[in-house]
Design a protein around this motif. Sequence first.
Motif, PDB file in Angstrom:
ATOM      1  N   GLY A   1       0.808  -1.213   0.000  1.00 36.96           N
ATOM      2  CA  GLY A   1       0.000   0.000   0.000  1.00 36.96           C
ATOM      3  C   GLY A   1       0.839   1.260   0.000  1.00 36.96           C
ATOM      4  O   GLY A   1       2.064   1.241   0.113  1.00 36.96           O
ATOM      5  N   PHE A   2       0.153   2.396  -0.158  1.00 39.86           N
ATOM      6  CA  PHE A   2       0.793   3.704  -0.125  1.00 39.86           C
ATOM      7  C   PHE A   2       1.048   4.139   1.313  1.00 39.86           C
ATOM      8  O   PHE A   2       0.343   3.710   2.241  1.00 39.86           O
ATOM      9  N   TYR A   3       2.038   5.015   1.491  1.00 39.38           N
ATOM     10  CA  TYR A   3       2.310   5.571   2.816  1.00 39.38           C
ATOM     11  C   TYR A   3       2.890   6.975   2.681  1.00 39.38           C
ATOM     12  O   TYR A   3       3.482   7.334   1.653  1.00 39.38           O
ATOM     13  N   ILE A   4       2.706   7.764   3.721  1.00 39.74           N
ATOM     14  CA  ILE A   4       3.307   9.093   3.829  1.00 39.74           C
ATOM     15  C   ILE A   4       3.885   9.228   5.227  1.00 39.74           C
ATOM     16  O   ILE A   4       3.439   8.537   6.158  1.00 39.74           O
ATOM     17  N   GLY A   5       4.882  10.100   5.379  1.00 41.96           N
ATOM     18  CA  GLY A   5       5.480  10.227   6.699  1.00 41.96           C
ATOM     19  C   GLY A   5       6.318  11.471   6.862  1.00 41.96           C
ATOM     20  O   GLY A   5       6.551  12.225   5.907  1.00 41.96           O
ATOM     21  N   LEU A   6       6.762  11.667   8.086  1.00 40.51           N
ATOM     22  CA  LEU A   6       7.673  12.742   8.452  1.00 40.51           C
ATOM     23  C   LEU A   6       8.953  12.127   8.996  1.00 40.51           C
ATOM     24  O   LEU A   6       8.913  11.068   9.645  1.00 40.51           O
TER      25      LEU A   6
ATOM     26  N   VAL B   1       8.229  12.117   3.418  1.00 39.72           N
ATOM     27  CA  VAL B   1       8.433  10.994   2.512  1.00 39.72           C
ATOM     28  C   VAL B   1       7.075  10.494   2.031  1.00 39.72           C
ATOM     29  O   VAL B   1       6.075  10.574   2.750  1.00 39.72           O
ATOM     30  N   ILE B   2       7.031   9.992   0.795  1.00 34.92           N
ATOM     31  CA  ILE B   2       5.841   9.346   0.247  1.00 34.92           C
ATOM     32  C   ILE B   2       6.317   8.128  -0.541  1.00 34.92           C
ATOM     33  O   ILE B   2       7.377   8.171  -1.186  1.00 34.92           O
ATOM     34  N   GLY B   3       5.560   7.031  -0.485  1.00 39.38           N
ATOM     35  CA  GLY B   3       6.010   5.836  -1.185  1.00 39.38           C
ATOM     36  C   GLY B   3       4.935   4.782  -1.303  1.00 39.38           C
ATOM     37  O   GLY B   3       3.787   4.959  -0.851  1.00 39.38           O
ATOM     38  N   TYR B   4       5.318   3.675  -1.951  1.00 39.11           N
ATOM     39  CA  TYR B   4       4.417   2.541  -2.132  1.00 39.11           C
ATOM     40  C   TYR B   4       5.202   1.247  -1.921  1.00 39.11           C
ATOM     41  O   TYR B   4       6.320   1.098  -2.438  1.00 39.11           O
ATOM     42  N   ASN B   5       4.609   0.311  -1.166  1.00 40.44           N
ATOM     43  CA  ASN B   5       5.186  -1.011  -0.953  1.00 40.44           C
ATOM     44  C   ASN B   5       4.308  -2.075  -1.596  1.00 40.44           C
ATOM     45  O   ASN B   5       3.083  -1.939  -1.661  1.00 40.44           O
ATOM     46  N   TRP B   6       4.961  -3.152  -2.031  1.00 38.12           N
ATOM     47  CA  TRP B   6       4.249  -4.305  -2.563  1.00 38.12           C
ATOM     48  C   TRP B   6       4.877  -5.549  -1.962  1.00 38.12           C
ATOM     49  O   TRP B   6       6.051  -5.823  -2.171  1.00 38.12           O
ATOM     50  N   GLN B   7       4.083  -6.307  -1.187  1.00 32.02           N
ATOM     51  CA  GLN B   7       4.605  -7.472  -0.484  1.00 32.02           C
ATOM     52  C   GLN B   7       4.206  -8.760  -1.183  1.00 32.02           C
ATOM     53  O   GLN B   7       3.034  -8.971  -1.529  1.00 32.02           O
TER      54      GLN B   7
ATOM     55  N   PHE C   1       8.816  -5.143  -1.983  1.00 30.97           N
ATOM     56  CA  PHE C   1       9.382  -4.228  -2.964  1.00 30.97           C
ATOM     57  C   PHE C   1       8.782  -2.850  -2.715  1.00 30.97           C
ATOM     58  O   PHE C   1       7.594  -2.724  -2.377  1.00 30.97           O
ATOM     59  N   GLY C   2       9.585  -1.806  -2.893  1.00 30.86           N
ATOM     60  CA  GLY C   2       9.075  -0.468  -2.632  1.00 30.86           C
ATOM     61  C   GLY C   2       9.697   0.578  -3.530  1.00 30.86           C
ATOM     62  O   GLY C   2      10.787   0.400  -4.084  1.00 30.86           O
ATOM     63  N   LEU C   3       8.982   1.684  -3.676  1.00 26.28           N
ATOM     64  CA  LEU C   3       9.466   2.858  -4.397  1.00 26.28           C
ATOM     65  C   LEU C   3       9.059   4.072  -3.587  1.00 26.28           C
ATOM     66  O   LEU C   3       7.879   4.209  -3.212  1.00 26.28           O
ATOM     67  N   GLU C   4      10.016   4.960  -3.278  1.00 27.37           N
ATOM     68  CA  GLU C   4       9.692   6.123  -2.463  1.00 27.37           C
ATOM     69  C   GLU C   4      10.500   7.338  -2.882  1.00 27.37           C
ATOM     70  O   GLU C   4      11.571   7.225  -3.494  1.00 27.37           O
ATOM     71  N   GLY C   5       9.949   8.488  -2.555  1.00 24.21           N
ATOM     72  CA  GLY C   5      10.641   9.750  -2.764  1.00 24.21           C
ATOM     73  C   GLY C   5      10.534  10.593  -1.513  1.00 24.21           C
ATOM     74  O   GLY C   5       9.535  10.531  -0.785  1.00 24.21           O
ATOM     75  N   ASP C   6      11.572  11.375  -1.226  1.00 26.59           N
ATOM     76  CA  ASP C   6      11.522  12.252  -0.058  1.00 26.59           C
ATOM     77  C   ASP C   6      12.277  13.547  -0.335  1.00 26.59           C
ATOM     78  O   ASP C   6      13.027  13.662  -1.306  1.00 26.59           O
ATOM     79  N   TYR C   7      12.035  14.526   0.513  1.00 28.91           N
ATOM     80  CA  TYR C   7      12.770  15.784   0.440  1.00 28.91           C
ATOM     81  C   TYR C   7      12.938  16.324   1.848  1.00 28.91           C
ATOM     82  O   TYR C   7      12.055  16.180   2.702  1.00 28.91           O
ATOM     83  N   HIS C   8      14.102  16.984   2.087  1.00 29.95           N
ATOM     84  CA  HIS C   8      14.421  17.501   3.420  1.00 29.95           C
ATOM     85  C   HIS C   8      14.980  18.917   3.305  1.00 29.95           C
ATOM     86  O   HIS C   8      15.781  19.196   2.417  1.00 29.95           O
ATOM     87  N   TRP C   9      14.551  19.781   4.188  1.00 32.40           N
ATOM     88  CA  TRP C   9      15.188  21.081   4.369  1.00 32.40           C
ATOM     89  C   TRP C   9      16.363  20.880   5.318  1.00 32.40           C
ATOM     90  O   TRP C   9      16.216  20.252   6.374  1.00 32.40           O
ATOM     91  N   ALA C  10      17.514  21.406   4.935  1.00 33.20           N
ATOM     92  CA  ALA C  10      18.733  21.052   5.668  1.00 33.20           C
ATOM     93  C   ALA C  10      19.574  22.283   5.982  1.00 33.20           C
ATOM     94  O   ALA C  10      19.467  23.325   5.327  1.00 33.20           O
ATOM     95  N   ASP C  11      20.402  22.128   6.980  1.00 31.39           N
ATOM     96  CA  ASP C  11      21.450  23.106   7.308  1.00 31.39           C
ATOM     97  C   ASP C  11      22.691  22.299   7.683  1.00 31.39           C
ATOM     98  O   ASP C  11      23.022  22.146   8.850  1.00 31.39           O
ATOM     99  N   ILE C  12      23.338  21.782   6.655  1.00 31.29           N
ATOM    100  CA  ILE C  12      24.550  20.986   6.824  1.00 31.29           C
ATOM    101  C   ILE C  12      25.676  21.774   6.175  1.00 31.29           C
ATOM    102  O   ILE C  12      25.699  21.954   4.957  1.00 31.29           O
ATOM    103  N   ASN C  13      26.613  22.286   6.967  1.00 34.41           N
ATOM    104  CA  ASN C  13      27.592  23.219   6.422  1.00 34.41           C
ATOM    105  C   ASN C  13      28.947  23.067   7.100  1.00 34.41           C
ATOM    106  O   ASN C  13      29.083  22.430   8.144  1.00 34.41           O
ATOM    107  N   GLY C  14      29.944  23.708   6.487  1.00 34.79           N
ATOM    108  CA  GLY C  14      31.282  23.712   7.048  1.00 34.79           C
ATOM    109  C   GLY C  14      32.175  24.671   6.279  1.00 34.79           C
ATOM    110  O   GLY C  14      31.871  25.075   5.149  1.00 34.79           O
ATOM    111  N   ARG C  15      33.304  25.042   6.897  1.00 33.31           N
ATOM    112  CA  ARG C  15      34.230  26.016   6.304  1.00 33.31           C
ATOM    113  C   ARG C  15      35.657  25.485   6.397  1.00 33.31           C
ATOM    114  O   ARG C  15      36.034  24.843   7.379  1.00 33.31           O
TER     115      ARG C  15
ATOM    116  N   HIS D   1       0.295   4.265   6.899  1.00 33.76           N
ATOM    117  CA  HIS D   1       0.141   3.370   5.763  1.00 33.76           C
ATOM    118  C   HIS D   1      -1.342   3.224   5.412  1.00 33.76           C
ATOM    119  O   HIS D   1      -2.151   2.843   6.263  1.00 33.76           O
ATOM    120  N   PHE D   2      -1.683   3.500   4.164  1.00 38.78           N
ATOM    121  CA  PHE D   2      -3.061   3.340   3.690  1.00 38.78           C
ATOM    122  C   PHE D   2      -3.263   1.890   3.257  1.00 38.78           C
ATOM    123  O   PHE D   2      -2.871   1.496   2.164  1.00 38.78           O
TER     124      PHE D   2
END
Length: 248
Positions: free
Chosen positions: A46-51, A89-95, A101-115, A239-240
């Motif tokens: 099924g489909f799923y979404i998350g944080l 994150v959003i994705g789909y699983n097939w058991q 088996f699964g396919l998912e995509g995600d995106y994150h706002w980040a502050d990862i830095n260095g000098r 999970h839906f």
Amino acid sequence: MKRVFLGAVSLMVLGALAPAGAADLAARPYTKAPMVAPAPLPTWTGFYIGLQGGGGWGRSDETFFNAPNGFGFAGTQRYDINGGFAGGVIGYNWQVDNIVFGLEGDYHWADINGRSGVITAGLGDSYFTKLRGFGDIKGRLGWAAGPALFFVSGGAAVGDLQHRYDNPAFSTIQNDWRWGWTIGAGAEYTFAPNWSAKVEYNYLDFGKSTLQYNNPLVASNRSEWSDTVHTVKAGISYHFGGPGVSRY
């Protein structure tokens, strides 16, 4: 009199030896075995979404082209970057049996830095890298063990990168979206119907970014960066259709 007595005794013996009739037998209780329903099995289909969110650390490798690599100047730098991120994150699983088996995509706002450290003696100049956001589109292959799922993943990654060169005379900034790749592994656990929690590790490689200097004195010069990041994240998903929904 004797015959009468013997006859009575014979009838009593024959009566004792005769098989008991159905009416003489006590009713034997009979209880039908109850129907037991199969135990429900969790399904990850099924489909799923998350944080999700976590921390990242990595390395930024910079090379300055046309650099006068001498005693006071180093044309190649390597420095650490680190910080945090949060996203969804959003994705789909097939058991199939225990394989997921699964396919998912995600995106994150980040502050990862260095000098970097000071790279030119007497000038106080340095390089700076910041990963402002990142995401990926990846496949997953997992093994379901009851309410737990163990998986590996891999696919394409994209990063919103900022590179900067700073010295007292001028600064040059380049913001760049870079495509790369990612691999990782993790574990997920169903803690309530339709809800799961997970932990996951990912390695991301964003390839090369180029900064062209905008100062006329060094306009022919450029820098190139290679940026790699390790991330560890935790998340919660809805999970839906599963897990926690019966599958017979």
